[in-house]
Enzyme design. Structure first.
Site, mmCIF file in Angstrom:
data_model
loop_
_atom_site.group_PDB
_atom_site.id
_atom_site.type_symbol
_atom_site.label_atom_id
_atom_site.label_comp_id
_atom_site.label_asym_id
_atom_site.label_seq_id
_atom_site.Cartn_x
_atom_site.Cartn_y
_atom_site.Cartn_z
ATOM 1 C CB SER A 17 5.545 0.632 -0.341
ATOM 2 O OG SER A 17 6.572 1.424 0.174
ATOM 3 C CG ASP A 55 5.529 6.211 2.226
ATOM 4 O OD1 ASP A 55 6.459 5.789 1.510
ATOM 5 O OD2 ASP A 55 4.862 5.477 2.978
ATOM 6 C CG ASP A 92 8.766 4.859 -1.193
ATOM 7 O OD1 ASP A 92 8.253 5.976 -1.372
ATOM 8 O OD2 ASP A 92 8.336 4.054 -0.343
ATOM 9 C CG ASP A 103 4.184 4.530 -0.952
ATOM 10 O OD1 ASP A 103 5.416 4.418 -0.964
ATOM 11 O OD2 ASP A 103 3.493 4.294 0.055
#
Length: 523
Positions: A174, A316, A312, A314
């Site tokens: 992440s 999401d 961010d 990743d």
């Protein structure tokens, strides 16, 4: 709860793996094919049958302890390769497949590909190796794998539902720095697997297995879902008005997927920065840190953009800044977007995390919706949205959840809906957000404290004249101010959020509360 050291059961087809009494019971309830005649099948015997299997070596115990440390409340996360390496990844893959297949019930077992697990990965340098080892572990448990390559995390939820798989795993850390990596594990229909919903079971299975050749190796398939995924996301977009948007991909997965999904929309003039996605970061891929937004703010000002967005690592979650380069708090964005969803589904529930401004509940009620306050964390938010059949949800962390996205979060859909609201209203973002800035907020502040539970109990006692609840930490509400204090899951920290009706009251309450919480953290 049964400790790992007390495991003694194992399945006849997997004698090298010790399992808990709970996992054994679950497999019997699911009619696992190897239960009949098993020496540990309590349903066929007078009681539990203990095995005299010898305990592992000290090295095995150390590896077991290391595995336990990489499991967090919502996912697997650690530094590579000292804590999280290919051996641990294999064991987590095997354990995840064992758990996910056991969890399938009833008619779900009749669905084609019912035992298939979808696997994706982000752009980190260690992701291909960890993802490969994870896949080997899954296949060794007998599960087929569909490898969908380098994706944003939200695509794993789409893929699970699109392919009717029993679950999926994304290799990602992440927003963490480059030397971190991890796994986000989801079950049937994209339901998150957290500490309360199976992650600790996966941890225990991983602790009690070693890498070994499987008796049946699952097939592996590679799929490119880019066109299907693009069609899905674009299906929620209205035809946009002309606008200029600055995008900071944080050298993460938005660098790949924003151009694929939005790059051919003629009305959108996208100016993109930090699009390279090779595991190197110009700034840490965490948009919640204000300093990481400075490049984007300068771009919005110099390009005179309608707004900017920073994803961010990743992709999401995201943070939005307006045309003046001012940062928009995610609770205010939740309040703004909630109205658009409630126009289509009057009376629906909107879920928000309990750190959010009071303006969120006020706006939801004013739009004819039902506000639902929830504890922090994507596992709780998704479950709450699903249980209430809610239409939308938002967290201060930049995660936004959508009923039509399988009750899961999506950075790409949040981006699309911001474009929609600007198109529909014809207003600027600042014009839409400024009326929502009705209260004064401290933002989240951290305090180092080794006695977290005692501090929370003392706060509840000190402010017992207010409306007190313990949904997540302690929240105390008064007519013109409120505060919440929560424990960190991983550090000796207390996290404080305060909101007040006017600035002087906010300052007064900050000064009053701070000495009760410990040593302030400055970073």
């Amino acid at each position: 709860m049964q400790s790992v050291e007390d495991y003694y059961r194992y399945c006849p087809n997997q004698p090298e793996i010790l399992i808990s009494d709970a996992v054994c019971f679950g497999r019997r309830r699911a009619s696992y094919p190897y239960c009949h005649g098993c020496q540990f099948n309590d349903d066929e015997k007078d009681g539990p049958q203990k095995s005299m299997r010898p305990r592992g070596s000290r090295l095995a115990e150390e590896r077991s302890e290391m595995i336990e440390k990489v499991f967090k409340a919502y996912d697997v996360r650690a530094t590579y390769p000292d804590m999280l390496n290919e051996d641990v990844a294999w064991r987590i893959g095997f354990a995840s497949a064992s758990f996910l297949n056991t969890a399938i019930r009833g008619m779900d077992r009749a669905v084609g590909g019912a035992t298939t697990i979808v696997v994706g990965r982000d752009m980190r340098k260690s992701s291909p190796k960890l993802s490969g080892a994870l896949i080997d572990g899954i296949r060794s448990a007998g599960s087929p794998v569909v490898d969908i390559g380098m994706i944003d995390t939200s695509q794993i939820y789409f893929a699970i539902n699109h392919l009717k798989a029993c679950g999926g795993i994304q290799t990602t850390a992440s927003h963490n720095p480059a030397h971190y990596n991890g796994f986000k594990i989801s079950g049937l229909k994209g339901i998150p697997i957290g500490a309360d919903t199976g992650l600790m079971d996966i941890c225990r299975i991983a602790q009690n297995t070693v890498k070994h050749p499987g008796s049946k190796i699952g097939d592996i398939f590679e799929r490119d879902l880019s066109e299907d995924y693009k069609r899905f996301v674009r299906g929620f977009m209205d035809t946009p008005r002309k606008m200029r948007i600055c995008v900071d991909a944080s050298n993460g997965m938005a660098g790949k997927w924003v151009p694929i999904i939005f790059g051919d929309i003629a009305e959108l003039d996208l100016y993109c920065i930090n699009m390279e996605h090779d595991g190197e970061f110009v700034h840490e891929p965490n948009p919640l840190v204000d300093s990481n937004l400075e490049q984007l703010q300068k771009a919005v000002q110099s390009r005179r953009a309608d707004f900017g967005v920073c994803f961010d690592g990743d992709a999401d979650r995201l943070i939005v800044i307006d045309e003046n380069a001012d940062i928009i708090r995610c609770d205010l964005l939740t309040a703004l977007l909630a109205r658009t969803f409630l126009e289509k589904e009057p009376g629906a529930t909107v879920v928000y995390d309990l750190r959010s401004s009071r303006v969120v509940a006020e706006e939801i009620k004013d739009a004819g919706g039902v506000p639902r306050r929830e504890r922090v964390g994507h596992a709780y938010m998704k479950k709450s949205l699903h249980d209430t059949k809610g239409v939308f949800g938002g967290e201060l962390s930049g995660h936004f959840y959508f009923k039509d996205n399988f009750y899961c979060d999506s950075g790409m859909l949040a981006f699309a809906h911001v474009i929609n609201v600007l198109t529909k209203t014809g207003s600027t973002l600042s014009e839409l957000i400024d009326p929502l800035r009705r209260f004064y907020s401290s933002g989240e502040r951290n305090f180092r404290n080794e006695e977290k539970d005692e501090a929370i109990a003392a706060l509840a006692d000190r402010y017992s004249d207010g409306r007190v609840d313990f949904l997540d930490g302690v929240t105390v509400q008064y007519p013109n101010w409120w505060f919440n204090v929560r424990k960190s899951n991983t550090e000796p920290l207390l996290r404080l959020n305060i909101e007040a009706s006017y600035a002087a009251l906010l300052d007064e309450k900050l000064e009053e509360l701070a000495p009760m919480l410990g040593e302030p953290e400055t970073h």
